[in-house]
Design a protein around this motif. Structure first.
Motif, PDB file in Angstrom:
ATOM      1  N   TYR A  44      35.150  52.205  55.620  1.00  0.00           N
ATOM      2  CA  TYR A  44      35.924  50.964  55.688  1.00  0.00           C
ATOM      3  C   TYR A  44      37.389  51.282  55.963  1.00  0.00           C
ATOM      4  O   TYR A  44      38.059  50.615  56.754  1.00  0.00           O
ATOM      5  CB  TYR A  44      35.765  50.194  54.380  1.00  0.00           C
ATOM      6  N   GLY A  45      37.898  52.345  55.324  1.00  0.00           N
ATOM      7  CA  GLY A  45      39.267  52.760  55.590  1.00  0.00           C
ATOM      8  C   GLY A  45      39.460  53.186  57.043  1.00  0.00           C
ATOM      9  O   GLY A  45      40.485  52.890  57.658  1.00  0.00           O
ATOM     10  N   THR A  46      38.457  53.863  57.596  1.00  0.00           N
ATOM     11  CA  THR A  46      38.529  54.272  59.004  1.00  0.00           C
ATOM     12  C   THR A  46      38.593  53.060  59.917  1.00  0.00           C
ATOM     13  O   THR A  46      39.336  53.049  60.907  1.00  0.00           O
ATOM     14  CB  THR A  46      37.303  55.139  59.358  1.00  0.00           C
ATOM     15  N   LEU A  47      37.822  52.033  59.593  1.00  0.00           N
ATOM     16  CA  LEU A  47      37.863  50.797  60.383  1.00  0.00           C
ATOM     17  C   LEU A  47      39.253  50.163  60.310  1.00  0.00           C
ATOM     18  O   LEU A  47      39.800  49.717  61.329  1.00  0.00           O
ATOM     19  CB  LEU A  47      36.800  49.828  59.869  1.00  0.00           C
ATOM     20  N   GLN A  48      39.832  50.121  59.118  1.00  0.00           N
ATOM     21  CA  GLN A  48      41.153  49.530  58.981  1.00  0.00           C
ATOM     22  C   GLN A  48      42.220  50.376  59.694  1.00  0.00           C
ATOM     23  O   GLN A  48      43.186  49.836  60.229  1.00  0.00           O
ATOM     24  CB  GLN A  48      41.483  49.373  57.493  1.00  0.00           C
ATOM     25  N   TRP A  49      42.012  51.685  59.728  1.00  0.00           N
ATOM     26  CA  TRP A  49      42.912  52.540  60.512  1.00  0.00           C
ATOM     27  C   TRP A  49      42.837  52.176  61.987  1.00  0.00           C
ATOM     28  O   TRP A  49      43.861  52.092  62.671  1.00  0.00           O
ATOM     29  CB  TRP A  49      42.530  54.003  60.297  1.00  0.00           C
ATOM     30  N   GLU A  50      41.622  51.988  62.488  1.00  0.00           N
ATOM     31  CA  GLU A  50      41.441  51.625  63.893  1.00  0.00           C
ATOM     32  C   GLU A  50      42.137  50.310  64.215  1.00  0.00           C
ATOM     33  O   GLU A  50      42.591  50.097  65.343  1.00  0.00           O
ATOM     34  CB  GLU A  50      39.950  51.512  64.218  1.00  0.00           C
ATOM     35  N   ARG A  51      42.258  49.438  63.251  1.00  0.00           N
ATOM     36  CA  ARG A  51      42.918  48.145  63.448  1.00  0.00           C
ATOM     37  C   ARG A  51      44.420  48.219  63.215  1.00  0.00           C
ATOM     38  O   ARG A  51      45.112  47.202  63.341  1.00  0.00           O
ATOM     39  CB  ARG A  51      42.294  47.101  62.520  1.00  0.00           C
ATOM     40  N   GLY A  52      44.917  49.380  62.843  1.00  0.00           N
ATOM     41  CA  GLY A  52      46.342  49.516  62.586  1.00  0.00           C
ATOM     42  C   GLY A  52      46.761  49.035  61.208  1.00  0.00           C
ATOM     43  O   GLY A  52      47.956  48.886  60.941  1.00  0.00           O
ATOM     44  N   LEU A  53      45.801  48.832  60.315  1.00  0.00           N
ATOM     45  CA  LEU A  53      46.101  48.401  58.947  1.00  0.00           C
ATOM     46  C   LEU A  53      46.238  49.643  58.078  1.00  0.00           C
ATOM     47  O   LEU A  53      45.368  49.965  57.261  1.00  0.00           O
ATOM     48  CB  LEU A  53      44.990  47.477  58.440  1.00  0.00           C
ATOM     49  N   TYR A  54      47.355  50.346  58.224  1.00  0.00           N
ATOM     50  CA  TYR A  54      47.481  51.670  57.645  1.00  0.00           C
ATOM     51  C   TYR A  54      47.587  51.651  56.122  1.00  0.00           C
ATOM     52  O   TYR A  54      47.076  52.560  55.456  1.00  0.00           O
ATOM     53  CB  TYR A  54      48.693  52.385  58.251  1.00  0.00           C
ATOM     54  N   VAL A  55      48.242  50.647  55.568  1.00  0.00           N
ATOM     55  CA  VAL A  55      48.354  50.560  54.106  1.00  0.00           C
ATOM     56  C   VAL A  55      46.981  50.352  53.486  1.00  0.00           C
ATOM     57  O   VAL A  55      46.600  51.013  52.514  1.00  0.00           O
ATOM     58  CB  VAL A  55      49.326  49.430  53.705  1.00  0.00           C
ATOM     59  N   GLN A  56      46.210  49.401  54.041  1.00  0.00           N
ATOM     60  CA  GLN A  56      44.866  49.146  53.524  1.00  0.00           C
ATOM     61  C   GLN A  56      43.973  50.372  53.705  1.00  0.00           C
ATOM     62  O   GLN A  56      43.169  50.707  52.824  1.00  0.00           O
ATOM     63  CB  GLN A  56      44.249  47.936  54.221  1.00  0.00           C
ATOM     64  N   ALA A  57      44.110  51.045  54.862  1.00  0.00           N
ATOM     65  CA  ALA A  57      43.317  52.255  55.103  1.00  0.00           C
ATOM     66  C   ALA A  57      43.668  53.330  54.083  1.00  0.00           C
ATOM     67  O   ALA A  57      42.782  53.988  53.512  1.00  0.00           O
ATOM     68  CB  ALA A  57      43.561  52.766  56.517  1.00  0.00           C
ATOM     69  N   ARG A  58      44.965  53.506  53.835  1.00  0.00           N
ATOM     70  CA  ARG A  58      45.409  54.502  52.848  1.00  0.00           C
ATOM     71  C   ARG A  58      44.787  54.241  51.483  1.00  0.00           C
ATOM     72  O   ARG A  58      44.290  55.157  50.817  1.00  0.00           O
ATOM     73  CB  ARG A  58      46.931  54.449  52.743  1.00  0.00           C
ATOM     74  N   ASP A  59      44.779  52.980  51.070  1.00  0.00           N
ATOM     75  CA  ASP A  59      44.232  52.635  49.758  1.00  0.00           C
ATOM     76  C   ASP A  59      42.728  52.898  49.694  1.00  0.00           C
ATOM     77  O   ASP A  59      42.204  53.326  48.656  1.00  0.00           O
ATOM     78  CB  ASP A  59      44.530  51.172  49.439  1.00  0.00           C
ATOM     79  N   LYS A  60      42.022  52.643  50.791  1.00  0.00           N
ATOM     80  CA  LYS A  60      40.573  52.910  50.816  1.00  0.00           C
ATOM     81  C   LYS A  60      40.310  54.413  50.724  1.00  0.00           C
ATOM     82  O   LYS A  60      39.399  54.853  50.017  1.00  0.00           O
ATOM     83  CB  LYS A  60      39.957  52.346  52.089  1.00  0.00           C
TER      84      LYS A  60
END
Length: 275
Positions: A167-183
């Motif tokens: 899920y964090g990888t998906l958020q990284w792909e979307r540019g949601l770096y804070v959410q990705a970091r937390d995942k």
């Protein structure tokens, strides 16, 4: 389902006793089926393989051969032509039924997305099925559908480290770096693993947490010696914390792994010129 599996093994063992004196062929096939099915059914040993129905092919050979022996025996003992026709018709229906089911199921194995969608529908309580579906969808670029699948997986298993990392990888792909970091952090909190560590490294650099990123990226570089991405982000983190010498070393190591990476080369040239 547990009781059904235990019942099947118990019935097989009972049939072994009965068939031993009546038909050695049937006895041998029953023994083969009972041993192989017992090994795959979690009855004797724990089987952690997912999509394990593919492991039932060999037990199925014994099972199908048993049906053939039973049909042949019944046909031999049939006393009238009418009964023989009934037995042949019944055996034909069994063959057609199994063939139809095999044909239907084979269409679900044509690609990962179809297979895991079918698995998630059949097993709505399986976080692994939803996770695999999400991963297959993300690979195809269907990020909205993949996110829905990951959310379904987290409903079943909120702390699953593999789901959190994906899920964090998906958020990284979307540019949601804070959410990705937390995942990625949540994934590592559940289980230390190489890939989430590398992902947290790059996410921390992307969110500007360079002081925290430097030791994490260094750790990731140690456990993933062939990963150029980790060394690139380690170089960026070290450069941002004032360690140009360490950054240059990390970037040079990254270029040895990926000599044609333009981002690494540009960052290395910038630091070299600054020195």
């Amino acid at each position: 389902e547990v009781f059904a599996g235990v019942g099947l093994i118990a019935a097989s063992l009972g049939a072994l006793v009965v068939s031993y004196r009546r038909s050695l062929d049937a006895w041998a096939l029953l023994l083969l089926f009972a041993v192989l099915y017992g090994l795959l059914s979690n009855f004797l040993v724990l089987n952690t393989i997912i999509m394990a129905e593919r492991l039932l092919y060999l037990p199925s050979v014994a099972f199908c051969a048993l049906i053939g022996i039973a049909g042949a025996g019944a046909l031999t003992r049939a006393t009238t032509p009418t009964l023989q026709v009934v037995i042949i018709a019944a055996m034909s229906l069994v063959v057609v039924g199994f063939a139809t089911r095999s044909a239907v199921r084979s269409t679900e194995w044509r690609d990962a997305q179809v297979l895991f969608a079918s698995s998630a529908k059949a097993r709505p309580g399986s976080a692994r099925a939803y996770h695999n579906l999400g991963h297959a969808l993300m690979t195809r670029g269907a990020l909205d559908q993949a996110e829905a699948a990951f959310k379904d997986a987290l409903v079943v298993a909120p702390d699953d480290p593999d789901v959190l990392n994906s899920y964090g990888t998906l958020q990284w792909e979307r540019g949601l770096y804070v959410q990705a970091r937390d995942k990625f952090r949540a994934s590592l909190a559940e289980r230390a693993s190489k890939r989430p560590l590398a992902n947290l490294c790059r996410a921390l650099v992307a969110t500007g947490d360079h002081a925290e990123a430097a030791p994490i990226c260094a750790n990731a570089a140690n456990v993933l010696p062939g990963d150029a991405m980790v060394r690139y982000f380690l170089g960026v983190a070290l450069a941002q914390t004032g360690d140009d010498s360490g950054a240059i070393t990390a970037l040079q190591a990254a270029l040895k792994i990926e000599p044609d990476n333009p981002h690494t080369r540009l960052e290395l040239e910038r630091l070299t010129a600054r020195e």
